[in-house]
Write an enzyme that holds these catalytic residues in place. Structure first.
Site, PDB file in Angstrom:
ATOM      1  N   ASP A  88       8.584   4.080  -0.713  1.00  0.00           N
ATOM      2  CA  ASP A  88       8.117   3.657   0.157  1.00  0.00           C
ATOM      3  C   ASP A  88       6.874   3.152  -0.575  1.00  0.00           C
ATOM      4  OD1 ASP A  88       7.003   2.789   2.645  1.00  0.00           O
ATOM      5  OD2 ASP A  88       5.917   5.356   3.129  1.00  0.00           O
ATOM      6  N   GLU A 100      -0.029  -0.774   5.802  1.00  0.00           N
ATOM      7  CA  GLU A 100       0.948   0.002   6.963  1.00  0.00           C
ATOM      8  C   GLU A 100       1.132   0.969   7.001  1.00  0.00           C
ATOM      9  OE1 GLU A 100       4.811   1.419   8.500  1.00  0.00           O
ATOM     10  OE2 GLU A 100       3.333   1.967   6.182  1.00  0.00           O
ATOM     11  N   ASP A 129       0.875  -1.257  -0.196  1.00  0.00           N
ATOM     12  CA  ASP A 129       0.342   0.138   0.060  1.00  0.00           C
ATOM     13  C   ASP A 129       0.511   1.106   0.259  1.00  0.00           C
ATOM     14  OD1 ASP A 129       0.346  -0.618   2.648  1.00  0.00           O
ATOM     15  OD2 ASP A 129      -0.790   0.869   3.235  1.00  0.00           O
ATOM     16  N   GLU A 155      11.330  -2.393   4.462  1.00  0.00           N
ATOM     17  CA  GLU A 155      11.034  -1.310   4.473  1.00  0.00           C
ATOM     18  C   GLU A 155      12.639  -0.346   3.955  1.00  0.00           C
ATOM     19  OE1 GLU A 155       9.038   1.395   3.291  1.00  0.00           O
ATOM     20  OE2 GLU A 155       7.584   0.812   5.543  1.00  0.00           O
TER      21      GLU A 155
END
Length: 419
Positions: free
Chosen positions: A129, A163, A100, A190
Site C-alpha cells: 500500500d 491519500e 504516502d 492501489e
C-alpha cells in the site's frame, strides 16, 4: 506490430531492477500523518521520471490549501509529481497512485524502512500500500519502450500525497486544478491484488461530537451537569441508528461480503479530569460508512436529527465537528477500461473478480469530481497487507500487474500503423 510476449519478456527481464527501485523507494519514510519525507519522495520520483524521458511536472500544493484541510500539518511541504509521454494524437491513459504511507508502528520484526526480500516477497512499509503500484505502472511503460511498441496516444503517470488522510491535497488537488481534463482512461494503481478489478468504493463520514455540561465536585453532583450522562443518550440513539443502517445494503460486489451495508461506529471517547470531578466535557468520535446510493449530505442530516433529539432530551449543549468525508464512488462493470483490464487479468489468472472496496480511496476524485467514468482501481499488492506490521508484496504480483497494465495500454491507446 510488437507481440505481447516481447513486452512480457521485457518485464520479466527487469525483475531485479524493479526490486532495486522499490527497495530504494520504500526506504524513504513518507509517513502520513504528518507528511514526513514528502520532499525526498517527490525528488526520488521526479528523478525516476526524468531518467525515463518523461516530460516531468512537479505540483507544489500552496500552504493555505494544506492548512484548509490539515491545519496541524501545514508546515510540511506537499508536492505531487507528474510525467507525460506523448506518442501520438490518440487517447490519453493516466496511471495514478499515492506515495504516502501510514506510520509504521512499533511491532515489526524487520526494519520497515530497510526493505528485504524473503521467499519471493519484498517486506517494508508501503510495499503493498502502495508503492508497488507506482512501480508496476512505471515498469509496464518501461517494457513497452524496450519492446519498441509504437503507441498512438499519451501516457500520464501521477504520484500524489495524502491519500491516507483523505487525498484532498493530493489527487483531489490535481483534479481540481484540471490535470485530468484531457484524460480518457484512468487506472488507479492501489493494492487489490492482480486478480481483481475494483469498480468503486464505499463512502465515509468521520466526525466528533462534544457534549457540554457543568463541572462540579463529585460529592455535590447536583450542582453540575454530567457531560458523560448527556453523551450516553446520544450513544443510545447512535446504536439504534446503526441497526437501521445495517438494513441499507448494496448489490454491488463489496469485498468482504460482510461489508455490503451501511454502518456507523463509535471509535473514541474522551472525558473526565479526576475521579472526584463531574465532567463538563465529553467528546466522542464516530465513523459513518456509506454504501453507493447514499450521500454525505443525507448522512449529515440523519446525524443532526439525532443530535437535536438528544439536546432536547438532556438539555445539554452539543458541538458537531467534521473531520473528513468521502462520497461513495462506482463505475459500470461494462466501461471500456474495466473490460479491457479484465480481459488481460483472465489471460494471466484464468479468472477475474470484480469488486468494490469496503473503504474509500482517491478514485472518487477522478470519478465524482473529474466526471471520468473510465476509471478503475487495479494494482499489485494484497489488501490484507495494507497498514499491518511486516507488510509485504509478492514480487510476482508486481510483474503480473505490470503485464496486465502494459497489454491494457496497447489496447486502449492503439499502435501506429507502419509506414
Amino acid at each position: 506490430m510488437t507481440s505481447q510476449q516481447q513486452v512480457f519478456d521485457a518485464i520479466d527481464a527487469r525483475r531485479d531492477r524493479i526490486v532495486e527501485f522499490l527497495t530504494e523507494f520504500i526506504g524513504i519514510p513518507t509517513e502520513n500523518p504528518p507528511g514526513r519525507a514528502y520532499p525526498e519522495g517527490a525528488a526520488f520520483l521526479e528523478q525516476a521520471l526524468n531518467a525515463r524521458n518523461y516530460d516531468v511536472e512537479t505540483v507544489p500544493v500552496p500552504q493555505d490549501v494544506v492548512a484548509e484541510h490539515y491545519p496541524d500539518r501545514a508546515e510540511y511541504p506537499r508536492t505531487n509529481v507528474l510525467g507525460h509521454r506523448e506518442y501520438g494524437d490518440g487517447p490519453t491513459l493516466h496511471f495514478t497512485g499515492h506515495f504516502d504511507v501510514v506510520p509504521a508502528g512499533v511491532d515489526w520484526t524487520r526494519d520497515p524502512y530497510d526493505p528485504v526480500v524473503e521467499d519471493g516477497k519484498l517486506y517494508g512499509r508501503g510495499a503493498s500500500d502502495m508503492k508497488s503500484g507506482i512501480a508496476a505502472s512505471l515498469l509496464a511503460v518501461d517494457a513497452l519502450e524496450a519492446a519498441d511498441v509504437d503507441l498512438a496516444g499519451t501516457i500520464t503517470q501521477s504520484m500524489t500525497v495524502d491519500e491516507e488522510t483523505g487525498g484532498f491535497t493530493g489527487l483531489g488537488y490535481l483534479v481540481d486544478e484540471g490535470y485530468f481534463a484531457e484524460t480518457d482512461y484512468c487506472i488507479y494503481t492501489e493494492c487489490f491484488d492482480s486478480t481483481r478489478v475494483c469498480l468503486g468504493h464505499r463512502g465515509v463520514l468521520k466526525f466528533e461530537v462534544t457534549a457540554k455540561g457543568k463541572k462540579s465536585h463529585g460529592c455535590m453532583a447536583h450542582d453540575g451537569q454530567n457531560a458523560i450522562t448527556a453523551m450516553q443518550d446520544f450513544l443510545g440513539r447512535i446504536e439504534e441508528y446503526r441497526e437501521t443502517l445495517h438494513t441499507r445494503t448494496t448489490d454491488l460486489p463489496v469485498t468482504p461480503p460482510e461489508s455490503r451495508h451501511a454502518d456507523i461506529s463509535t471509535t473514541m471517547i474522551d472525558a473526565g479530569y479526576s475521579e472526584n470531578v463531574v465532567p463538563d466535557r465529553c467528546t466522542a468520535t464516530f465513523y459513518r460508512v456509506l454504501v453507493p446510493g447514499e450521500s454525505v449530505s443525507d448522512a449529515r442530516s440523519e446525524i443532526d436529527a439525532r443530535l437535536q433529539a438528544t439536546q432536547e432530551a438532556t438539555g445539554a449543549e452539543f458541538d458537531y465537528d467534521e473531520i473528513m468525508f468521502a462520497e461513495p464512488a462506482e463505475v459500470p462493470r461494462e466501461c471500456t477500461v474495466s473490460q479491457t483490464v479484465a480481459t488481460h487479468v483472465e489471460r494471466h489468472h484464468g479468472d477475474v473478480e470484480f469488486v468494490v472496496s469496503p473503504g474509500s480511496d482517491d478514485q472518487r476524485f477522478v470519478v465524482n469530481d473529474g466526471g471520468i467514468e473510465n476509471c478503475i482501481v487495479y494494482g499489485p499488492g494484497l489488501l490484507e497487507q495494507a497498514h499491518v506490521e511486516d507488510e509485504y508484496v509478492p514480487i510476482d504480483e508486481i510483474l503480473t500487474a505490470a503485464k496486465v497494465m502494459a497489454a491494457t495500454t496497447i489496447d486502449l491507446l492503439g499502435e501506429t500503423e507502419p509506414n
